[in-house]
Design an enzyme around this catalytic site. Structure first.
Site, PDB file in Angstrom:
ATOM      1  N   GLY A 134       0.875  -1.196  -0.089  1.00 31.72           N
ATOM      2  CA  GLY A 134      -0.108   0.208   0.116  1.00 31.72           C
ATOM      3  C   GLY A 134       0.945   1.104  -0.063  1.00 31.72           C
ATOM      4  O   GLY A 134       0.454   2.357  -0.035  1.00 31.72           O
ATOM      5  N   ILE A 187      12.214  11.597  -3.458  1.00 29.80           N
ATOM      6  CA  ILE A 187      10.819  11.261  -3.271  1.00 29.80           C
ATOM      7  C   ILE A 187      10.478  10.875  -4.757  1.00 29.80           C
ATOM      8  O   ILE A 187      10.308  11.731  -5.722  1.00 29.80           O
ATOM      9  CB  ILE A 187       9.967  12.279  -2.628  1.00 29.80           C
ATOM     10  N   THR A 244       1.853   9.574  -3.117  1.00 28.52           N
ATOM     11  CA  THR A 244       1.907   8.327  -2.185  1.00 28.52           C
ATOM     12  C   THR A 244       2.920   8.702  -1.255  1.00 28.52           C
ATOM     13  O   THR A 244       2.746   8.013  -0.208  1.00 28.52           O
ATOM     14  CB  THR A 244       2.463   7.121  -3.168  1.00 28.52           C
ATOM     15  N   GLN A 286       2.116   7.993   2.631  1.00 29.53           N
ATOM     16  CA  GLN A 286       2.589   7.432   3.740  1.00 29.53           C
ATOM     17  C   GLN A 286       3.141   7.958   4.980  1.00 29.53           C
ATOM     18  O   GLN A 286       2.945   7.444   6.328  1.00 29.53           O
ATOM     19  CB  GLN A 286       4.020   6.836   3.152  1.00 29.53           C
ATOM     20  N   LYS A 332      16.266   7.257   0.365  1.00 31.89           N
ATOM     21  CA  LYS A 332      16.414   6.968   1.690  1.00 31.89           C
ATOM     22  C   LYS A 332      15.441   6.210   2.361  1.00 31.89           C
ATOM     23  O   LYS A 332      15.652   5.303   3.063  1.00 31.89           O
ATOM     24  CB  LYS A 332      16.847   8.138   2.492  1.00 31.89           C
ATOM     25  N   GLY A 348       8.841   5.039   4.874  1.00 34.06           N
ATOM     26  CA  GLY A 348       7.775   4.192   5.688  1.00 34.06           C
ATOM     27  C   GLY A 348       7.922   4.177   6.943  1.00 34.06           C
ATOM     28  O   GLY A 348       6.786   4.394   7.712  1.00 34.06           O
ATOM     29  N   GLU A 349       8.887   3.860   7.539  1.00 30.79           N
ATOM     30  CA  GLU A 349       9.243   3.920   9.214  1.00 30.79           C
ATOM     31  C   GLU A 349       9.348   5.302   9.658  1.00 30.79           C
ATOM     32  O   GLU A 349       8.850   5.711  10.867  1.00 30.79           O
ATOM     33  CB  GLU A 349      10.422   2.941   9.330  1.00 30.79           C
TER      34      GLU A 349
END
Ligand code: FES
Ligand code: FES
Lengths: 210, 773
Positions: B482, B659, B664, B668, B731, B734-735
């Site tokens: 996703g 990016i 999207t 995130q 880089k 998500g986290e």
């Protein structure tokens, strides 16, 4: 077909297949086996089929087409859609009415399909995410979801869109605050909420303008 | 080495653009197919029977009633489950299975280690019959007193001293923290307590196992890592990897809990083999709390020493958490304190206690997310004590070099993030004093926190087939959780091939495709985009080789090094009038298509030279520290009478390198922030002290944020193409999206109320009650 289970709900109550309406309806099924006075009610539930014991044929009108399945009366509408009709766009996130992933329209109103039995929905107009677009033309809310990136994994999306379409129709998306509240029966763990709101807001705005 | 990343976006190209998801149409029409949605002939359904106790032994297990139910094909228990070639039931066994997280497999013996441990698997012809029959399996137990958590009176807390699994949990000391603390002008010591968090992706864990031959199986599984799941399963089943295929075309969220292979997938696969029909096993929401791990319950104490001007001298971090009977696993919270701020003296250590729970696992930014609570709330407490603005104290401690290693950063746009975030939020108008800003009767608070997450080393392969008709097929075994993988990779491929996006089809989620890393640790976008980019360089190199040997090509006899690409053409650098479209070249050569492959490395191990087909080779680079950075600003309104906290404004500004798609990517960041708001204000799974069983294991009891909890959110990116991390300069985001978010909320609650709530989640009773100071 008497549809008073839905009609009993007043317009400012969410007709989302709440536990109370489920119990009423399930009572009808149990009643069939237990007590003669309930037979009339069970009859009402079986507009197409007379039999609801064991594996029986059931007819469901989904997205405008009547289809027959062989299923036990304990099969939920959600499982009938997913496992019997292979309409897997409707998702199972909890099976307990807690997440909204399984939202469909029955007679134009949103319900969670995990809290209603398939057999109770015979003779009703059931609409799932697969039936929302007109041919290749997407529903405006489907378009708005794509435009505003109102999803990530997509697993809650069918339910969000079905809920959103109803939310706008109900007149529950006239302000952001109201739309947030009335879209809060649908969990999105990916956290697309601001984008979902943007999509619903846009379509509500379009419809208000006419 | 060149100072630009190997990838050069083409002018007006699609990389970075906020294009709509390529899989958007499939998702809004219900056509996207998730693991449980494959229609196979003769499909059967499995249901799990799970233990009602947390510790003890099975005395008896009676399957007769279940077997008598109509439609039931088989009931498996530890007595008749087909044998595995390798079980993970010892540490050595687990290490033999690449990708296995937990050193235990249910149904391999009669011992019960945790509540809701699977004890039987029922297979029937319908879901309802399997579920009903599972309820009829009769189990009796010899019950023993379980340990519920590290906090329990009967828990034994110990120092894992380097024995940790994945994260070694060694004590780390830099400088002389004890002496520097004693000498520091100001000290702050605070303990933060965190309950269990569950990932709760909306799609439950799901598997369909289909044995196409006695020794060949396809497993449709809801996994973040098809290649790793394939490897784990092959070892467990004793099959060559090539005979195990894992397919995940769409996955309904993971957040870490679908990273590794968990027992239910193995049980479904073994059951399918035994019944000779495909088996579908979908976990119930309740079982989701006891099947795919969780973020462990933990407490962490931070001690900060500083000078009067707010400059840090000392950071000491101690964490205590619960682990399972077999594994020593804990998120390494202290790690982030070693690089986030310029502080000369540092120490981190862990303690764990075994309890009757399954092994906890990675959850979005494992370590960095909770660790940043200690760091960022601790720093906020220090700032308050010194009368300093929270942003100012961060600037005073800004690390120009990695304080842990002394290395330069590969890139760091954190100062720009701070400046832009503060501007968007209006931070300069914040009152220094807490508890004084009101909106009517509501208390208003502003908080902020820094985010950072490492670029973890990873590698992956991709294959690109370019057709003479101007279309391309791009393949790797990555998954799209996703996060937008389908879309961003299509963008990169279209750009690097000079084709419109519509002409590029990107296929993923199948272990038959070239191996990509597991989607986790924020490596997917970086590694997969780089491997696809390199595979395309390979295609152009092959095309060049064909052209220079083709007497009919305008590039005949050119030196390959003199040929560059422009859009979909090969061009002679010195004389750009000499050029040729790849399609013309392929057609003349009688080739329908041409293929290229790429192997990319990201993070440590990436060598930035010899990357691009038309890039200058470089020189060896110095070692650099590679991290994403960012900042979150949060406004809350607190009802002073009810103690309710509502997040009313949010601003995130991130530096995640290049990016690939700003739309999207924004989603995130929003998603990670919302997960942080959940952890801060409402999420927590409670384990009963006596029975070591969860008391709120469903979505009615485990509260996650809903639409009404979330305001509009503003997200921006600092465009920081990082030349040192991988060929694409990505880089990862998500986290880092979640790191700092919990602290930003908690700091805002403090600013609103003047009270520090150090126990999460910050529910109304704590805001009102004595838990706060
Ligand atoms: S599956 Fe029906 S509400 Fe969750
Ligand atoms: S898009 Fe993943 S849960 Fe909503």
């Amino acid at each position: 077909m008497d549809n008073n289970f839905f009609n009993k709900l007043t317009s400012d109550q969410p007709s989302d297949g709440s536990r109370r309406s489920f119990m009423k309806q399930a009572g009808g099924i149990v009643g069939l086996a237990l007590a003669p006075p309930f037979v009339a009610q069970a009859d009402r539930l079986t507009a197409f089929s007379k039999t609801v014991a064991g594996v029986s044929p059931m007819q469901l009108k989904v997205n405008g087409t009547v289809r027959t399945i062989q299923a036990e009366p304990r099969v939920t509408l959600l499982d009938a859609l997913r496992e019997h009709l292979h309409l897997t766009g409707t998702k199972k996130g909890c099976d307990h009415g807690q997440c909204g992933a399984c939202t469909v329209h029955v007679n134009g109103r949103r319900i969670v399909s995990c809290l209603t039995l398939a057999v109770m929905n015979q003779g009703q107009e059931i609409t799932t995410i697969e039936g929302l677009a007109r041919g290749s033309e997407l529903h405006p809310l489907q378009e708005a979801f794509i435009k505003h990136d109102a999803f990530q994994c997509g697993y809650c999306t069918s339910g969000q869109i079905m809920s959103g379409v109803a939310c706008v129709q109900e007149g529950h998306a006239t302000t952001d605050h109201q739309a947030r509240e009335w879209m809060s029966g649908n969990i999105c763990r990916c956290g697309a909420y601001p984008n979902i709101l943007a999509a619903v807001r846009e379509v509500a705005g379009q419809q208000a303008k006419g | 080495m060149t100072d630009s990343p190997a990838f050069e976006p083409s002018k007006g190209g699609v990389v970075g653009q906020p294009v709509n998801r390529v899989d958007g149409h499939a998702k809004v029409t219900g056509q996207a197919q998730y693991a449980a949605e494959y229609l196979l002939p003769n499909l059967t359904y499995a249901a799990l029977k799970t233990s009602s106790i947390a510790k003890g032994r099975l005395k008896s297990i009676d399957t007769a009633a279940a077997l008598r139910e109509p439609g039931v094909l088989a009931v498996f228990t530890h007595e008749n489950l087909p044998k595995m070639a390798q079980t993970p039931n010892t540490l050595a066994g687990k290490y033999a299975i690449y990708g296995m997280h937990m050193a235990f497999m249910p149904l391999t013996g009669n011992e019960i280690f945790y509540s809701a441990q699977p004890v039987a698997v029922v297979v029937a012809d319908t879901f309802e019959r399997a579920t009903q029959a599972a309820a009829l399996v009769q189990v009796t137990y010899e019950e023993a007193r379980p340990v519920a958590s590290y906090q329990s009176a009967n828990a034994e807390v110990f120092d894992p001293n380097g024995q940790g699994y994945v994260f070694d949990l060694k004590k780390v000391v830099r400088g002389n923290p004890q002496a520097s603390l004693a000498a520091s002008a100001v000290q702050v010591k605070a303990t933060y307590v965190h309950p269990i968090n569950h990932h709760n992706p909306m799609e439950p864990g799901a598997t369909i196992a289909h044995w196409e031959a006695p020794d060949r199986v396809t497993v449709y599984d809801s996994t973040q890592a098809v290649a790793m799941a394939q490897s784990s399963l092959a070892t467990i089943l004793g099959l060559p990897q090539e005979q195990v295929r894992v397919v995940t075309k769409f996955i309904g969220g993971g957040f870490g809990c679908k990273f590794n292979l968990w027992p239910h997938t193995v049980l479904a696969t073994l059951a399918a083999k035994a019944v000779g029909r495909p088996v579908k096993l979908v976990l119930t929401r309740q079982q989701m709390f006891t099947s795919l791990g969780h973020r462990e319950d933990q407490e962490q104490t931070i001690t900060l020493g500083a000078r009067q001007d707010g400059k840090l001298t000392t950071l000491i971090h101690e964490k205590t958490s619960t682990t399972s009977p077999w594994d020593i696993f804990a998120e390494p919270n202290g790690a982030i304190l070693n690089w986030l701020y310029a502080c000369p003296n540092y120490q981190s250590s862990h303690r764990v206690a075994r309890a009757n729970v399954m092994t906890s696992t990675y959850m979005r930014a494992p370590g960095e997310s909770p660790g940043s609570v200690a760091m960022e709330c601790g720093l906020d407490e220090l700032a308050a004590k010194l009368g300093l603005d929270p942003l100012e104290i961060r600037l005073r401690n800004y690390a120009n070099l990695d304080p842990g290693t002394g290395q330069p950063w590969s890139s760091k746009g954190l100062k720009e993030c701070y400046a832009r975030g503060a501007e968007l939020f209006g931070w300069s108008k914040r009152s220094l004093e807490p508890g004084v800003t009101r909106d009517g009767r509501l208390l208003v608070g502003w908080g902020m926190a820094t985010a950072s997450y490492p670029v973890r080393p990873a590698q992956g392969r991709a294959r690109v087939r370019l057709y003479a008709d101007g279309h391309a097929l791009v393949q790797t075994s990555a998954t799209d959780l996703g996060t937008g993988t389908y879309t961003v990779i299509t963008q990169v491929a279209a750009d690097a091939l000079g084709l419109p996006m519509a002409n590029v089809r990107f296929e993923l989620g199948d272990s038959n495709l070239p191996t990509a890393p597991a989607s986790g640790s924020s490596v997917a976008a970086a590694t997969v985009s780089s491997s696809v980019y390199l595979a395309i360089q390979d295609v152009w190199q092959r095309l060049t080789a064909l052209a220079v040997r083709d007497s009919q090509s305008p590039l005949f006899k050119a030196l390959p090094a003199d040929v560059v690409r422009e859009q979909d053409q090969l061009v002679l650098k010195k004389n750009p009038s000499k050029r040729e479209k790849f399609s013309a070249l392929l057609q003349r050569q009688g080739l329908a298509d041409i293929e290229g492959v790429g192997n990319s490395k990201s993070g440590e191990g990436y060598e930035a030279d010899q990357i691009a087909f038309d890039n200058k080779p470089g020189t060896k680079q110095t070692k650099r520290s590679m991290y994403s950075f960012g900042v979150h600003f949060c406004e809350v309104k607190v009802d002073p009478d009810l103690g309710t906290v509502h997040v009313t404004r949010w601003v995130s500004v991130m530096d995640g390198g290049r990016i690939l798609n700003s739309k999207t990517a924004r989603s995130q960041i929003i998603g990670g922030s919302i997960m942080g708001i959940g952890a801060a204000l409402m999420e927590g799974t409670n384990r009963d002290e006596q029975y070591a069983r969860y008391t709120n294991a469903d979505l009615a009891g485990y509260h996650v944020p809903i639409n009404a909890d979330i305001p509009d959110m503003q997200v921006e990116f600092i465009d920081g193409h990082d030349p040192y991390v991988n060929a694409m300069g990505v880089k990862g985001i998500g986290e880092v999206a979640m790191v700092g978010t919990v602290a930003a909320v908690a700091n805002a609650v403090y600013h609103a109320t003047g009270k520090r709530v150090r126990s999460f989640p910050i529910v109304p009773s704590k805001v009102l009650g004595s838990d706060a100071v």
